[in-house]
Design an enzyme around this catalytic site. Structure first.
Site, PDB file in Angstrom:
ATOM      1  N   SER A 106       0.874  -1.169   0.000  1.00 58.40           N
ATOM      2  CA  SER A 106       0.000   0.000   0.000  1.00 58.40           C
ATOM      3  C   SER A 106       0.910   1.218   0.000  1.00 58.40           C
ATOM      4  O   SER A 106       1.682   1.414   0.940  1.00 58.40           O
ATOM      5  CB  SER A 106      -0.872  -0.035   1.260  1.00 58.40           C
ATOM      6  OG  SER A 106      -1.622   1.148   1.378  1.00 58.40           O
TER       7      SER A 106
ATOM      8  N   LYS B 256      -1.003  -1.097  -4.497  1.00 58.53           N
ATOM      9  CA  LYS B 256      -2.176  -0.285  -4.165  1.00 58.53           C
ATOM     10  C   LYS B 256      -1.683   1.128  -3.916  1.00 58.53           C
ATOM     11  O   LYS B 256      -0.691   1.326  -3.204  1.00 58.53           O
ATOM     12  CB  LYS B 256      -2.846  -0.871  -2.916  1.00 58.53           C
ATOM     13  CG  LYS B 256      -3.645   0.078  -2.057  1.00 58.53           C
ATOM     14  CD  LYS B 256      -4.439  -0.698  -1.015  1.00 58.53           C
ATOM     15  CE  LYS B 256      -4.615   0.099   0.260  1.00 58.53           C
ATOM     16  NZ  LYS B 256      -5.329  -0.679   1.310  1.00 58.53           N
TER      17      LYS B 256
ATOM     18  N   LYS C 100      -2.856   5.032  -2.624  1.00 56.48           N
ATOM     19  CA  LYS C 100      -3.878   5.815  -1.937  1.00 56.48           C
ATOM     20  C   LYS C 100      -4.280   6.968  -2.843  1.00 56.48           C
ATOM     21  O   LYS C 100      -3.410   7.592  -3.475  1.00 56.48           O
ATOM     22  CB  LYS C 100      -3.320   6.359  -0.625  1.00 56.48           C
ATOM     23  CG  LYS C 100      -2.975   5.276   0.399  1.00 56.48           C
ATOM     24  CD  LYS C 100      -4.232   4.704   1.022  1.00 56.48           C
ATOM     25  CE  LYS C 100      -3.901   3.768   2.169  1.00 56.48           C
ATOM     26  NZ  LYS C 100      -5.111   3.216   2.789  1.00 56.48           N
TER      27      LYS C 100
ATOM     28  N   ASP D  82      -7.055   2.996  -3.193  1.00 53.16           N
ATOM     29  CA  ASP D  82      -7.796   3.043  -1.922  1.00 53.16           C
ATOM     30  C   ASP D  82      -8.096   4.506  -1.610  1.00 53.16           C
ATOM     31  O   ASP D  82      -7.167   5.311  -1.449  1.00 53.16           O
ATOM     32  CB  ASP D  82      -6.955   2.407  -0.803  1.00 53.16           C
ATOM     33  CG  ASP D  82      -7.708   2.316   0.526  1.00 53.16           C
ATOM     34  OD1 ASP D  82      -8.873   2.757   0.600  1.00 53.16           O
ATOM     35  OD2 ASP D  82      -7.118   1.787   1.500  1.00 53.16           O
TER      36      ASP D  82
ATOM     37  N   GLU E 274     -10.999   0.724  -3.514  1.00 51.53           N
ATOM     38  CA  GLU E 274     -11.317   0.397  -2.123  1.00 51.53           C
ATOM     39  C   GLU E 274     -11.958   1.590  -1.435  1.00 51.53           C
ATOM     40  O   GLU E 274     -11.449   2.713  -1.521  1.00 51.53           O
ATOM     41  CB  GLU E 274     -10.002  -0.013  -1.430  1.00 51.53           C
ATOM     42  CG  GLU E 274     -10.144  -0.473   0.008  1.00 51.53           C
ATOM     43  CD  GLU E 274      -8.788  -0.835   0.624  1.00 51.53           C
ATOM     44  OE1 GLU E 274      -7.789  -0.926  -0.124  1.00 51.53           O
ATOM     45  OE2 GLU E 274      -8.724  -1.004   1.844  1.00 51.53           O
TER      46      GLU E 274
ATOM     47  N   ASP F  70     -13.780  -1.678   2.803  1.00 53.28           N
ATOM     48  CA  ASP F  70     -12.875  -1.826   3.958  1.00 53.28           C
ATOM     49  C   ASP F  70     -13.615  -1.255   5.175  1.00 53.28           C
ATOM     50  O   ASP F  70     -14.313  -1.995   5.889  1.00 53.28           O
ATOM     51  CB  ASP F  70     -11.550  -1.087   3.660  1.00 53.28           C
ATOM     52  CG  ASP F  70     -10.601  -0.982   4.843  1.00 53.28           C
ATOM     53  OD1 ASP F  70     -10.931  -1.467   5.933  1.00 53.28           O
ATOM     54  OD2 ASP F  70      -9.494  -0.397   4.687  1.00 53.28           O
TER      55      ASP F  70
ATOM     56  N   LYS G  36      -9.798  -7.142   7.802  1.00 57.26           N
ATOM     57  CA  LYS G  36      -8.822  -6.760   8.822  1.00 57.26           C
ATOM     58  C   LYS G  36      -9.396  -7.271  10.127  1.00 57.26           C
ATOM     59  O   LYS G  36     -10.486  -6.832  10.521  1.00 57.26           O
ATOM     60  CB  LYS G  36      -8.701  -5.231   8.920  1.00 57.26           C
ATOM     61  CG  LYS G  36      -8.047  -4.564   7.726  1.00 57.26           C
ATOM     62  CD  LYS G  36      -8.040  -3.050   7.900  1.00 57.26           C
ATOM     63  CE  LYS G  36      -7.412  -2.392   6.689  1.00 57.26           C
ATOM     64  NZ  LYS G  36      -7.579  -0.920   6.728  1.00 57.26           N
TER      65      LYS G  36
ATOM     66  N   GLY H  56      -4.127  -4.219   5.928  1.00 61.29           N
ATOM     67  CA  GLY H  56      -3.050  -3.957   6.885  1.00 61.29           C
ATOM     68  C   GLY H  56      -3.330  -2.679   7.645  1.00 61.29           C
ATOM     69  O   GLY H  56      -4.064  -1.812   7.170  1.00 61.29           O
TER      70      GLY H  56
HETATM   71  O1  OSB Z   1      -7.198   1.781   4.522  1.00 61.58           O
HETATM   72  O2  OSB Z   1      -6.102   0.006   4.308  1.00 61.58           O
HETATM   73  C1  OSB Z   1      -6.237   1.113   4.835  1.00 61.58           C
HETATM   74  C2  OSB Z   1      -3.184   1.889   7.019  1.00 61.58           C
HETATM   75  C3  OSB Z   1      -3.795   2.446   8.120  1.00 61.58           C
HETATM   76  C4  OSB Z   1      -5.157   2.620   8.128  1.00 61.58           C
HETATM   77  C5  OSB Z   1      -5.921   2.200   7.033  1.00 61.58           C
HETATM   78  C6  OSB Z   1      -5.324   1.608   5.927  1.00 61.58           C
HETATM   79  C7  OSB Z   1      -3.932   1.488   5.908  1.00 61.58           C
HETATM   80  C8  OSB Z   1      -3.194   0.960   4.771  1.00 61.58           C
HETATM   81  C9  OSB Z   1      -1.810   0.433   5.035  1.00 61.58           C
HETATM   82  O3  OSB Z   1      -3.592   0.999   3.621  1.00 61.58           O
HETATM   83  C10 OSB Z   1      -1.724  -1.024   4.899  1.00 61.58           C
HETATM   84  C11 OSB Z   1      -0.405  -1.500   5.432  1.00 61.58           C
HETATM   85  O4  OSB Z   1       0.580  -1.428   4.704  1.00 61.58           O
HETATM   86  O5  OSB Z   1      -0.354  -1.977   6.604  1.00 61.58           O
HETATM   87 MG    MG Z   2      -8.345   0.648   3.114  1.00 62.01          MG
END
Ligand code: OSB
Ligand code: MG
Length: 375
Positions: free
Chosen positions: A135, A161, A163, A188, A213, A238, A262, A290
């Site tokens: 991510s 992925k 953001k 995402d 996402e 999510d 998660k 994650g």
């Molecule tokens: O939306 O998936 C998410 C991290 C913190 C809070 C929300 C998210 C995330 C990530 C990071 O996308 C995922 C990771 O590398 O642990």
């Molecule tokens: Mg997410």
């Protein structure tokens, strides 16, 4: 198994690289570790609530309050035949899934260690390696984003992925796709859009994205149904999936075609298995999300992601992307083929470095028969 003692610790670790989402930039990670003792063994869990209530309404301080004041007494001094009984034992407390998951997952680790089995075997895992993805947060420039994607692909990661947020979306995808036309790519939004953004988000349809996402609000299902009718890119939920019941409603309503699991968001491994099974029954693929976990939470995630319907690469990456050093030794590593082996030792199967845990601890409490609350 009888649980004799529960320890909660508040920790803070610097992130190896800052992480920026549509709700802001983080340079460090504050989280809780929960340690359970019973039958001469110990089990560890991580509560993934953050310092702020931006991804979730929970924070490290609410999780601390809920665990010490309301959850500990439902576990300490109690006997469970199986860790799947722990989440139901906490049912009287509404919500606070991250707090519950920290405790519940520690109970699974403890149980697996007592059995002398790897956690994956106890959870029902069927694979010995998981497919890993990364991510990538919002960067300062598109050139930096493309360079970051290139670096992660070179490290072996098979799925990227990125953001997105308004102003950093079509342009970011365009820049990455121009350089890497065939990689597995997804975005995402962390709820940065509204249902009227359908025509804008439909512009992503030309870029062969695996999914978008959580485009809309964290508590929404029905606006996603509307949006999915207006865009071809599959929606993955999510934030919206807090419970197995909401997932059932979202699938039924066609709000999403993919779900991110998660364990912290749904209350632990037991609820994650139920969510996984529900999705499997409906032909909805899942992947493991994650929360910038330390090696302890990360190890838990790897075991859970070994279940059969985790058919898409998730957000579980190598320790060194997050913490140098991590709280475990050796850290989680990704192979050149973009996979991570599922640890084979008892429980989560990783070695926790006590000195590092102690050095990162800001606050610590031990609850046993002598001091556990009862109300
Ligand atoms: O939306 O998936 C998410 C991290 C913190 C809070 C929300 C998210 C995330 C990530 C990071 O996308 C995922 C990771 O590398 O642990
Ligand atoms: Mg997410």
């Amino acid at each position: 198994m009888k649980i004799d003692r529960l320890d909660v610790r508040l920790l803070k670790l610097p992130l190896a690289h800052f992480f920026e989402t549509s709700f802001g930039r983080s340079y460090d990670r504050t989280f809780l570790l929960i340690r359970l003792e019973g039958e001469g063994q110990v089990g560890w869990g991580e509560a993934v609530a953050e310092a702020h209530p931006y991804y979730s309404s929970e924070t490290t301080e609410t999780a601390w309050h809920i665990i010490t004041e309301f959850l500990a007494q439902r576990v300490v001094g109690k006997t469970f035949d199986h860790p799947r009984e722990v989440f139901p034992a906490m049912k009287r407390v509404r919500g606070h899934n991250m707090a519950k998951a920290g405790v519940e997952m520690a109970a699974w680790d403890l149980y697996a260690r007592i059995q002398g089995k790897p956690l994956s075997a106890v959870l029902g895992g069927t694979r010995d390696r998981i497919a890993s993805g990364v991510s990538i947060g919002i960067q300062d420039s598109l050139d930096q984003l493309v360079a970051k994607v290139e670096k992660e692909l070179a490290a072996g990661y098979k799925r990227i992925k990125i953001k997105i947020k308004p102003g950093w979306d079509i342009n970011a995808v365009e820049a990455v796709r121009a350089k890497f036309p065939d990689i597995l790519l997804m975005v995402d939004a962390n709820a940065a859009y509204s249902v009227t953004d359908g025509p804008h988000l439909a512009k992503l349809d030309g870029y062969k994205l695996m999914m978008i996402e959580q485009p809309l609000e964290y508590d929404d299902v029905m606006d996603h149904v509307q949006l999915q009718k207006e865009i071809a890119t599959p929606i993955c939920l999510d934030e919206s999936i807090h419970t197995v019941r909401i997932a059932r409603d979202a699938i039924e309503a066609k709000a999403c075609r993919i779900i991110n699991i998660k364990p912290g968001r749904v209350g632990g491994h037991g609820e994650s298995i139920a969510l996984h099974d529900l999705c499997q029954k409906h032909g909805i693929p899942v992947w493991h999300g994650g929360m910038l976990e330390s090696g302890i939470g990360r190890a838990h995630n790897i075991h859970l992601a070994s279940l059969p319907n985790f058919t898409l690469p998730g957000d579980i990456a190598a320790s060194k992307r997050y913490y140098v050093p991590d709280l475990i030794e050796p850290g989680i590593e990704v192979a050149p083929d973009g996979t991570i082996p599922v640890p084979t030792g008892p429980g989560i199967g990783v070695t926790i470095v006590d000195d590092r845990v102690n050095a990162a601890t800001l606050r610590h409490i031990t609850l046993d028969a002598s001091n556990v609350k009862s109300h």
